[in-house]
Design a protein around this motif. Structure first.
Motif, short mmCIF file in Angstrom:
data_model
loop_
_atom_site.label_atom_id
_atom_site.label_comp_id
_atom_site.label_asym_id
_atom_site.label_seq_id
_atom_site.Cartn_x
_atom_site.Cartn_y
_atom_site.Cartn_z
N GLY A 93 -29.50 -0.50 -65.59
CA GLY A 93 -28.75 -0.35 -66.83
C GLY A 93 -27.26 -0.54 -66.69
N ARG A 94 -26.78 -0.77 -65.50
CA ARG A 94 -25.34 -0.97 -65.34
C ARG A 94 -25.04 -2.16 -64.44
N LEU A 95 -23.85 -2.74 -64.68
CA LEU A 95 -23.39 -3.88 -63.89
C LEU A 95 -22.56 -3.34 -62.72
N PRO A 96 -22.54 -4.06 -61.60
CA PRO A 96 -21.67 -3.66 -60.49
C PRO A 96 -20.21 -3.66 -60.95
N PRO A 97 -19.32 -2.92 -60.25
CA PRO A 97 -17.89 -2.89 -60.61
C PRO A 97 -17.28 -4.29 -60.58
N GLU A 98 -16.25 -4.45 -61.36
CA GLU A 98 -15.59 -5.76 -61.47
C GLU A 98 -15.15 -6.29 -60.11
N MET A 99 -14.60 -5.42 -59.28
CA MET A 99 -14.12 -5.86 -57.97
C MET A 99 -15.27 -6.42 -57.13
N GLU A 100 -16.42 -5.79 -57.24
CA GLU A 100 -17.56 -6.25 -56.44
C GLU A 100 -18.03 -7.63 -56.94
N LEU A 101 -18.08 -7.80 -58.25
CA LEU A 101 -18.49 -9.09 -58.81
C LEU A 101 -17.49 -10.17 -58.41
N ALA A 102 -16.19 -9.81 -58.47
CA ALA A 102 -15.15 -10.78 -58.10
C ALA A 102 -15.37 -11.24 -56.66
N LYS A 103 -15.72 -10.31 -55.80
CA LYS A 103 -15.97 -10.64 -54.40
C LYS A 103 -17.20 -11.54 -54.29
N ARG A 104 -18.27 -11.17 -55.01
CA ARG A 104 -19.51 -11.93 -54.93
C ARG A 104 -19.31 -13.38 -55.34
N TYR A 105 -18.54 -13.60 -56.41
CA TYR A 105 -18.36 -14.96 -56.92
C TYR A 105 -17.11 -15.62 -56.33
N SER A 106 -16.41 -14.90 -55.49
CA SER A 106 -15.18 -15.43 -54.86
C SER A 106 -14.15 -15.87 -55.91
N VAL A 107 -13.92 -15.01 -56.87
CA VAL A 107 -12.89 -15.29 -57.87
C VAL A 107 -12.05 -14.04 -58.06
N ASN A 108 -11.00 -14.19 -58.84
CA ASN A 108 -10.13 -13.07 -59.15
C ASN A 108 -10.82 -12.10 -60.10
#
Lengths: 245, 245
Positions: A35-50
């Motif tokens: 029911g929840r998305l990973p934190p923004e910082m983690e997603l940024a790391k996963r996709y290699s973007v800011n």
DNA sequence: CAAATTTGTCTATTGTTATAGACAACCAAA
DNA sequence: TTTGGTTGTCTATAACAATAGACAAATTTG
């Protein structure tokens, strides 16, 4: 889930590519199971973007109603799985989705009499230019648009089907009122394309979304064509399922 | 054809939206019937954009092999219509496209034995974790990739099917070599999504392209599942056609 | 309460996309 | 050969997309 590779300078902004990936992962159950998305910082790391790029993607999905962000708490999934729309000999909208959605509804946008184009004439088995009745409809499940359709009927045989539809809000019932108690699907073609401006408006999609386009002919029990329909399904919200018999 | 409305600041660059429109118009025969595209200035006027933006769109389609520009003469259409891929009880790649394309070919990218995921196991009717054989293939028509597929087979029943495929370059013939003389398609689900980086590479697509994803189960004449396959079709090049019987 | 975690907002800089205008290069037809 | 129509290339500017860093605001956890 893996280090998905995004395409740069492809004409599609990174934030949109990420939004599409997240939407798809949610629809297939790969992401957001809890029911929840990973934190923004983690997603940024996963996709290699800011982080800001991820935030743009999340903002777009929030606008769409897929996600909801809460300061200090996290980002949560509002809508989960895709509906599965069955295509079989006896395909009917509400019956097919009935067990998956709480409520289904088909609204009439417009109806008019026009002369048959070559395509419509071929599919209905009437001469081109003959009068036909066109119905433009939008179907919703649980208040969210799922598909829009344009249907054509032979005007000489189905005079008044527009009013019948207005009364019953169902193609099946409208046909029944015109004396067609049963019909079967003869053929369906399926293609996929980017949503047009009309699709985006009527199906409440975001720009760049995908629609599944089906073209189908329904025949009565004697095999005579009675309806030719072009439908557009929101590919984020529905998949098509073909059952052989 | 009409004054199509483009979406600005949608995350999809105008040149890409225009390229998608032109590609689609060519595929459906709306544009390029005479083999040539209108002049760049005319297109710029139609879409209400700068000529350079149209040029970017044309450059992308030229890269894809859809158009060819010649200085002083104009811009010409290289590829026209979409293929129609039939989905029926007895769906076979080369037989289905045989009459539409000059040559068809299925190449093996990779084959390996792995343990069944939950999805694969469910569809093949074996316990999760059981050994299965996976075949990754790409199918081409007239030298252009049309679809890529990943197929799974029960390893205990179809040992050696990878080598059989290597010999015959055909799933149907490889199954035949394993003693399955006939098979039928039990079910198919269809969805549409943006092409992944792998899709773009293997199907030679452009970024932002759409793929039709089908998931199908084939069974032998006794109704036992023998193959589960996930295929991705280049939506620009092919439509799916479902025939009821 | 304090610390850690997470989303929200702001400033600044760089690269891509879109617009504008001008002119060269090439082709076909008068 | 001249003219008109078309694509190719160049320069310049403005809007949007992406990166970077810092800190505020809200929530949960210890």
């Amino acid at each position: 889930m893996t280090g998905a590779v995004l395409e740069r300078k492809s004409g599609v902004a990174l934030w949109r590519q990420i939004a599409d990936l997240i939407r798809s992962d949610i629809a297939t159950g790969v992401a957001g199971q809890d029911g929840r998305l990973p934190p923004e910082m983690e997603l940024a790391k996963r996709y290699s973007v800011n982080r800001h790029t991820v935030r743009s993607a999340i903002a777009a999905l929030e606008q769409e109603g897929v996600l909801r962000s809460e300061q200090g708490r996290g980002t949560f999934v509002r809508r989960r799985k895709r509906l599965s729309y069955p295509i079989a000999k006896r395909t009917r909208f509400s019956a097919g989705l009935g067990n998956q959605a709480g409520s289904t509804l088909t609204r009439l946008l417009e109806s008019m009499e026009e002369s048959a184009s070559q395509t419509v004439a071929d599919n209905l088995g009437v001469p081109a230019g003959d009068p036909v009745i066109r119905l433009d409809t939008v179907s919703e499940a649980d208040g969210l648009p799922v598909s829009r359709a344009t249907s054509w009927f032979d005007a000489s045989r189905f005079a008044g089907i527009d009013e019948a539809f207005g009364e019953h809000a169902s193609i099946t019932k409208a046909l029944s009122a015109c004396g067609v108690t049963d019909y079967v699907r003869k053929s369906t073609t399926i293609e996929a394309r980017h949503a047009s401006a009309d699709d985006i408006r009527l199906l409440r999609l975001s720009a760049g979304a995908i629609v599944l386009v089906t073209r189908a002919v329904n025949t009565d029990s004697d095999g005579n064509p009675i309806q030719y329909a072009e439908s557009r399904f929101a590919a984020d919200r529905v998949e098509l399922k073909i059952e052989s018999d």
